[in-house]
Design an enzyme around this catalytic site. Structure first.
Site, PDB file in Angstrom:
ATOM      1  N   PRO A  18       0.789  -1.224   0.000  1.00  0.00           N
ATOM      2  CA  PRO A  18       0.000   0.000   0.000  1.00  0.00           C
ATOM      3  C   PRO A  18       0.826   1.282   0.000  1.00  0.00           C
ATOM      4  CG  PRO A  18      -0.128  -1.116   2.137  1.00  0.00           C
ATOM      5  CD  PRO A  18       0.527  -2.066   1.177  1.00  0.00           C
ATOM      6  N   ASN A  19       0.334   2.219  -0.786  1.00  0.00           N
ATOM      7  CA  ASN A  19       0.876   3.580  -0.905  1.00  0.00           C
ATOM      8  C   ASN A  19       2.168   3.664  -1.710  1.00  0.00           C
ATOM      9  OD1 ASN A  19      -1.208   4.740   0.779  1.00  0.00           O
ATOM     10  ND2 ASN A  19      -0.204   3.701   2.475  1.00  0.00           N
ATOM     11  N   ARG A  26       5.393  10.847  -2.674  1.00  0.00           N
ATOM     12  CA  ARG A  26       5.134  10.630  -1.255  1.00  0.00           C
ATOM     13  C   ARG A  26       6.433  10.729  -0.446  1.00  0.00           C
ATOM     14  NH1 ARG A  26       4.603   4.617   1.209  1.00  0.00           N
ATOM     15  NH2 ARG A  26       4.107   5.216   3.334  1.00  0.00           N
ATOM     16  N   TYR A  31      11.542   8.251   1.174  1.00  0.00           N
ATOM     17  CA  TYR A  31      11.433   7.209   0.145  1.00  0.00           C
ATOM     18  C   TYR A  31      12.107   7.555  -1.175  1.00  0.00           C
ATOM     19  CZ  TYR A  31       7.988   5.578   3.498  1.00  0.00           C
ATOM     20  OH  TYR A  31       7.376   5.159   4.652  1.00  0.00           O
ATOM     21  N   ASN A  82       7.994  -5.756  -0.878  1.00  0.00           N
ATOM     22  CA  ASN A  82       7.913  -4.604   0.018  1.00  0.00           C
ATOM     23  C   ASN A  82       6.431  -4.475   0.370  1.00  0.00           C
ATOM     24  OD1 ASN A  82       7.820  -2.210   1.376  1.00  0.00           O
ATOM     25  ND2 ASN A  82       9.048  -1.055  -0.107  1.00  0.00           N
ATOM     26  N   ALA A  85       3.172  -0.810   4.811  1.00  0.00           N
ATOM     27  CA  ALA A  85       2.585  -0.790   6.161  1.00  0.00           C
ATOM     28  C   ALA A  85       2.104  -2.185   6.600  1.00  0.00           C
ATOM     29  CB  ALA A  85       1.443   0.209   6.206  1.00  0.00           C
ATOM     30  N   GLU A 106      12.700  -9.628   1.737  1.00  0.00           N
ATOM     31  CA  GLU A 106      11.915  -8.462   2.179  1.00  0.00           C
ATOM     32  C   GLU A 106      12.715  -7.190   1.896  1.00  0.00           C
ATOM     33  OE1 GLU A 106      11.082  -8.721   6.359  1.00  0.00           O
ATOM     34  OE2 GLU A 106      10.299  -6.679   6.483  1.00  0.00           O
ATOM     35  N   HIS A 108      12.709  -2.811   2.108  1.00  0.00           N
ATOM     36  CA  HIS A 108      12.157  -1.507   2.481  1.00  0.00           C
ATOM     37  C   HIS A 108      13.076  -0.435   1.931  1.00  0.00           C
ATOM     38  CE1 HIS A 108       9.251  -3.406   5.035  1.00  0.00           C
ATOM     39  NE2 HIS A 108      10.226  -4.164   5.503  1.00  0.00           N
ATOM     40  N   ARG A 115      13.493   4.514  12.378  1.00  0.00           N
ATOM     41  CA  ARG A 115      12.263   5.324  12.375  1.00  0.00           C
ATOM     42  C   ARG A 115      11.425   5.013  13.623  1.00  0.00           C
ATOM     43  NH1 ARG A 115       9.595   4.856   6.616  1.00  0.00           N
ATOM     44  NH2 ARG A 115       8.425   6.611   7.503  1.00  0.00           N
TER      45      ARG A 115
HETATM   46  C1  DQA Z   1       8.327   0.987   3.718  1.00  0.00           C
HETATM   47  C2  DQA Z   1       8.418   1.213   5.239  1.00  0.00           C
HETATM   48  C3  DQA Z   1       7.055   1.016   5.882  1.00  0.00           C
HETATM   49  O1  DQA Z   1       7.165   1.207   7.285  1.00  0.00           O
HETATM   50  C4  DQA Z   1       6.065   2.017   5.344  1.00  0.00           C
HETATM   51  O2  DQA Z   1       4.794   1.797   5.888  1.00  0.00           O
HETATM   52  C5  DQA Z   1       6.023   2.047   3.862  1.00  0.00           C
HETATM   53  C6  DQA Z   1       7.258   1.858   3.093  1.00  0.00           C
HETATM   54  C7  DQA Z   1       9.652   1.303   3.020  1.00  0.00           C
HETATM   55  O3  DQA Z   1       9.782   0.908   1.858  1.00  0.00           O
HETATM   56  O4  DQA Z   1      10.539   1.946   3.595  1.00  0.00           O
HETATM   57  O5  DQA Z   1       4.972   2.301   3.271  1.00  0.00           O
HETATM   58  O6  DQA Z   1       8.026  -0.380   3.497  1.00  0.00           O
END
Ligand code: DQA
Length: 157
Positions: A18-19, A26, A31, A82, A85, A106, A108, A115
């Site tokens: 998501p997002n 964003r 990011y 990835n 959230a 995984e 990120h 964070r």
């Molecule tokens: C994320 C880190 C997550 O905590 C966050 O909710 C994201 C992006 C990252 O790529 O750093 O949406 O996965």
């Protein structure tokens, strides 16, 4: 060691949660400015170099991600995920990954350990072969390289 071109070794599923469709707009401090489209192209280019295929999917919906993991059981040799959230909340994604037979890496973009406290908890890490955090878009390259390494490992042993 041979310098012959690599054989196609199968398809890797690259899943973004998501997002991440908003990458580029964003929170660029966290990011970066690379868009999701650019990340997916980077994955395709990296896979080509490594002799792999990639299938890329982004969804804002937990169930769509779960279904994609189920489908990947049939025809993929590894998964780069990835889960954004959902990483920190989703037992459903953990359970789907636990039933996925090939390695999971995984990713990120940000260093989740530097964070908020809640980002340090990852359900995905419980079943991941490796975790890459804080390398930005290059993390996807590292993840695919590590999957290729794992896929080669039995041959080198
Ligand atoms: C994320 C880190 C997550 O905590 C966050 O909710 C994201 C992006 C990252 O790529 O750093 O949406 O996965």
């Amino acid at each position: 060691m041979s310098n012959a071109p690599l054989d196609r070794r199968g398809t890797v599923l690259v899943l973004n949660g998501p997002n991440l469709d908003l990458l580029g707009e964003r929170d660029p401090e966290q990011y970066g400015t690379t868009t999701l489209g650019e990340i997916e192209q980077l994955c395709r280019d990296t896979a080509e170099r490594l002799g792999l295929e990639v299938r890329c999917l982004q969804s804002n919906h937990e169930g769509v991600l779960v279904d994609a993991i189920h489908d990947a059981r049939r025809d993929t040799v590894g998964l780069v995920g990835n889960f954004a959230a959902y990483t920190h909340t989703s037992v459903a994604i953990l359970d789907a990954l636990a039933a996925y037979p090939a390695p999971v890496v995984e990713v990120h973009l940000s260093n989740v350990h530097a964070r908020e406290e809640f980002r340090r908890q990852s359900y995905v890490s419980r079943v991941a072969a490796a975790v890459i955090a804080g390398a930005g878009a290059h993390g996807y390259v590292l993840a695919l390289e590590h999957l290729a390494f794992l896929l080669d490992a039995p041959r080198e042993a």
